[in-house]
Design an enzyme around this catalytic site. Structure first.
Site, PDB file in Angstrom:
ATOM      1  N   GLU A   1      30.190  44.527  69.419  1.00 58.22           N
ATOM      2  CA  GLU A   1      29.673  43.417  70.200  1.00 58.22           C
ATOM      3  C   GLU A   1      30.460  43.387  71.514  1.00 58.22           C
ATOM      4  O   GLU A   1      31.696  43.430  71.479  1.00 58.22           O
ATOM      5  CB  GLU A   1      29.871  42.102  69.432  1.00 58.22           C
TER       6      GLU A   1
ATOM      7  N   LYS B   1      39.328  40.650  68.070  1.00 54.76           N
ATOM      8  CA  LYS B   1      39.070  40.437  69.498  1.00 54.76           C
ATOM      9  C   LYS B   1      39.299  38.991  69.908  1.00 54.76           C
ATOM     10  O   LYS B   1      39.766  38.719  71.004  1.00 54.76           O
ATOM     11  CB  LYS B   1      37.629  40.867  69.840  1.00 54.76           C
TER      12      LYS B   1
ATOM     13  N   ARG C   1      38.715  47.947  56.558  1.00 54.22           N
ATOM     14  CA  ARG C   1      39.184  47.823  57.948  1.00 54.22           C
ATOM     15  C   ARG C   1      40.562  48.447  58.068  1.00 54.22           C
ATOM     16  O   ARG C   1      41.335  48.441  57.116  1.00 54.22           O
ATOM     17  CB  ARG C   1      39.370  46.346  58.320  1.00 54.22           C
TER      18      ARG C   1
HETATM   19  P1  ATP Z   1      36.671  41.650  65.995  1.00 53.23           P
HETATM   20  O1  ATP Z   1      36.981  40.753  64.855  1.00 53.23           O
HETATM   21  O2  ATP Z   1      37.842  42.292  66.609  1.00 53.23           O
HETATM   22  O3  ATP Z   1      35.740  41.053  66.992  1.00 53.23           O
HETATM   23  P2  ATP Z   1      34.461  42.932  64.970  1.00 53.23           P
HETATM   24  O4  ATP Z   1      34.289  43.607  63.670  1.00 53.23           O
HETATM   25  O5  ATP Z   1      33.789  41.622  65.124  1.00 53.23           O
HETATM   26  O6  ATP Z   1      35.956  42.861  65.308  1.00 53.23           O
HETATM   27  P3  ATP Z   1      32.679  44.491  66.411  1.00 53.23           P
HETATM   28  O7  ATP Z   1      32.535  44.621  67.868  1.00 53.23           O
HETATM   29  O8  ATP Z   1      31.613  43.792  65.662  1.00 53.23           O
HETATM   30  O9  ATP Z   1      34.039  43.830  66.166  1.00 53.23           O
HETATM   31  O10 ATP Z   1      32.999  45.892  65.747  1.00 53.23           O
HETATM   32  C1  ATP Z   1      32.274  47.060  65.957  1.00 53.23           C
HETATM   33  C2  ATP Z   1      32.470  47.946  64.776  1.00 53.23           C
HETATM   34  O11 ATP Z   1      33.854  48.216  64.616  1.00 53.23           O
HETATM   35  C3  ATP Z   1      31.998  47.280  63.507  1.00 53.23           C
HETATM   36  O12 ATP Z   1      31.242  48.221  62.782  1.00 53.23           O
HETATM   37  C4  ATP Z   1      33.263  46.911  62.804  1.00 53.23           C
HETATM   38  O13 ATP Z   1      33.082  46.951  61.425  1.00 53.23           O
HETATM   39  C5  ATP Z   1      34.231  47.974  63.297  1.00 53.23           C
HETATM   40  N1  ATP Z   1      35.601  47.473  63.256  1.00 53.23           N
HETATM   41  C6  ATP Z   1      36.101  46.361  63.844  1.00 53.23           C
HETATM   42  N2  ATP Z   1      37.387  46.182  63.530  1.00 53.23           N
HETATM   43  C7  ATP Z   1      37.728  47.201  62.702  1.00 53.23           C
HETATM   44  C8  ATP Z   1      38.929  47.573  62.016  1.00 53.23           C
HETATM   45  N3  ATP Z   1      40.045  46.853  62.111  1.00 53.23           N
HETATM   46  N4  ATP Z   1      38.903  48.690  61.255  1.00 53.23           N
HETATM   47  C9  ATP Z   1      37.789  49.432  61.155  1.00 53.23           C
HETATM   48  N5  ATP Z   1      36.628  49.137  61.773  1.00 53.23           N
HETATM   49  C10 ATP Z   1      36.587  48.033  62.530  1.00 53.23           C
HETATM   50 MG    MG Z   2      31.815  41.348  65.001  1.00 44.75          MG
END
Ligand code: ATP
Ligand code: MG
Length: 558
Positions: A38, A273, A263
């Protein structure tokens, strides 16, 4: 894991095994994956794991990976983030096939929602957000059907169209999937799939005032793109029944399958984020690319190499089990790469002036230093030497113990690539602090070998005062004092107040390029350093990428 050879081995990856089985059974004809961030912040080390997995699997099995922006929350998203994410993925070394926005599919998604309504599988709910929350039940208690659940299909279609046409204010209605208000899985209790938001979108502008929710958008976007394996993190496991429920009911171009993995959680760092954004907005760090943050852009500015990050991701493997990875695993992956590739230079961070009294005042000379002690292909460089040099304050001690193999009055050391020097005298300021040292050198020891076979135990680095570049050096420590800051109620309180230390008077040998380095140098005995993005010829600034593992042990023996 501290064994550097471990870097070369591939850890287990259950997803690779699963895809290999799908390919060999003929279930999957082409492996198509996607990395779906996102655009509401910068990418961090956790995203790198997902990037390496999605792009890596596609590469390995001869398919492709899309970089898809999952942009369904216009309030939080921006073009700045879109551009930063593209840059980071490219820098990590991956090439995407397509680079769509989920918002490119808004027309199709609207059509799919329409289909669900026509099937009787979705309805417009006109309860307030609060009422919807209250009737949703809890983990222990089922939810209850609301008063609008049995609206006629025609009424639902008309209301949904009117929602799209802007006839209602934010929150007046939502579209919900009609599943089961008493499902043990809360995600299946008639989840909201569309909501009204009168707000501009970074990609679609003011075209829409209704926006689909993530769960509805994600699976359908996968299906539109022909994704074969939709890989996401474990928190989406409970969303998989909804992912499947939606795809089972709609005529889509393909039928992807979701698989979840753990994760990445790294000690002493945040991978959210939202929390990283708070650090930036509240000024605890110097922007998203602060070298102390484990954002991809921060790591780049810090001097991490993309190779070391990709290598780290393959070392940690992919499993279904949550675990914390030690920071040293990441650090060692970086050291291993930089040790192999970084050119060596000399720099002094805390300078102490040394006057070599028997070296002629009007003389200087060029000595030769190797750029890489293990790899002759890196060649040599010239290092100027003269009567006044700087050494590290730490390399001198007045009342030195016997085992101190550096400089002290009456003791002899080797200056790296130069001469043996012996300390004769300490010159002090009125307040008792040391002003400079007076030494003598042995002209017969040029290049670091004495003519009479006399050995010295210590070798120290140095920089010629007249030729040195003045620089500011940033030294970093962990940003947090606690192992898992993300688990703290108040993670800001756990910030390490000494995570940045600035040295204003560092001196660099002149063969150091002070701007635009793609790869860090090893400043001998001090660690790896890279020029900061703000570094200029007038004001060189270097960031310490990483310390050396055993900074003294090795060179003292040489
Ligand atoms: P955040 O909580 O930092 O916003 P998010 O999962 O909401 O993380 P996204 O932009 O939705 O962030 O993530 C894009 C992709 O990266 C998703 O498929 C998510 O599962 C993966 N991802 C995010 N954080 C991790 C992590 N710590 N380890 C592995 N994959 C991750
Ligand atoms: Mg997300």
């Amino acid at each position: 894991m501290s064994d550097p050879k471990a870097v070369e081995t591939e850890a287990s990856n259950f997803i690779r095994d699963m895809i290999a089985a799908d390919v060999s059974s003929g279930k999957t004809s082409r492996v198509i994956t996607r990395f779906p961030p996102e655009p509401n912040g910068y990418l961090h080390i956790g995203h790198a794991k997902s990037i390496c997995l999605n792009f890596g699997m596609a590469q390995e099995f001869g398919g492709y990976c899309n970089l898809r922006f999952d942009d369904t929350n216009p309030e939080k998203e921006s073009v700045e983030y879109v551009n930063a994410i593209r840059r980071d993925v490219e820098w990590l070394g991956f090439e995407w096939h397509g680079n769509p926005f989920a918002s490119d599919y808004f027309d199709q998604l609207y059509g799919y929602a329409f289909d669900l309504i026509k099937q009787g599988n979705a309805y417009v709910d006109s309860q307030s957000a609060e009422q919807i929350r209250e009737t949703r039940g809890t983990l222990k208690q089922p939810g209850s059907d609301g008063p609008y659940r049995d609206r006629s299909i025609d009424e639902n279609l008309q209301l949904f169209e009117d929602m799209r046409d802007g006839k209602y204010a934010d929150g007046e209605h939502v579209l919900r999937a009609k599943i089961d208000m008493s499902s043990p899985n809360i995600n299946m209790r008639d989840p909201i799939i569309y909501r009204i938001r009168h707000i501009s979108h970074h990609n679609t502008g003011d075209k829409w005032c209704i926006y689909p929710l993530y769960d509805f958008t994600h699976g359908l976007s996968d299906a539109i793109e022909g994704v074969s394996h939709s890989l996401c993190t474990l928190e989406f496991e409970d969303h998989r029944p909804l992912y499947d429920w939606i795809l089972d009911r709609l005529q889509t171009p393909s039928r992807p399958e979701q698989t979840e993995f753990a994760r990445l959680q790294l000690e002493y760092c945040l991978t959210s984020k939202r929390k990283l954004n708070q650090l930036v907005v509240d000024g605890h760090v110097d922007g998203w690319d602060d070298p102390r943050m484990l954002t991809i852009s921060g790591m780049r500015r810090r001097g991490f190499t993309p190779e070391s990050i990709v290598n780290f991701c393959s070392m940690i493997g992919v499993t279904k089990k949550d675990s914390h990875i030690e920071m040293s695993v990441l650090e060692n992956a970086l050291r291993e790469d930089l040790n192999r590739r970084a050119e060596r230079r000399m720099a002094v961070i805390n300078p102490l002036k040394v006057i070599i009294e028997n070296y002629p005042e009007d003389q200087d000379e060029m000595l030769t230093g190797v750029n890489h002690p293990q790899d002759p292909e890196y060649g040599n460089r010239e290092i100027p030497f003269s009567r006044v040099i700087y050494i590290e304050q730490d390399d001198f001690m007045e009342d030195a113990p016997k085992k101190f193999f550096r400089l002290s009055v009456g003791r002899e050391v080797r200056l790296r690539f130069a001469y043996y020097i012996t300390c004769q005298q300490v010159i002090k300021n009125d307040d008792g602090s040391i002003n400079h040292l007076v030494c003598t050198y042995d002209p017969e020891s040029r290049g670091g070998k004495s003519a009479d076979g006399r050995k010295v135990k210590g070798t120290i680095h140095w920089v010629s005062a007249a030729h040195a570049l003045d620089a500011r050096v940033n030294l970093y420590d962990r940003l947090f004092n606690t192992r898992s800051p993300g688990a703290e109620d108040n993670f800001v309180a756990t910030i390490n107040p000494d995570s940045l230390q600035v040295r204003e008077n560092a001196r660099l040998e002149p063969a150091v390029e002070v701007t635009g380095n793609q790869l860090a140098y090893q400043f001998e005995r001090l660690g790896y350093f890279i020029s900061d993005s703000d570094s200029t010829q007038q004001q060189p600034i270097f960031n310490r990428t990483m310390t050396l593992r055993d900074s003294w042990a090795k060179i003292d023996k040489s």
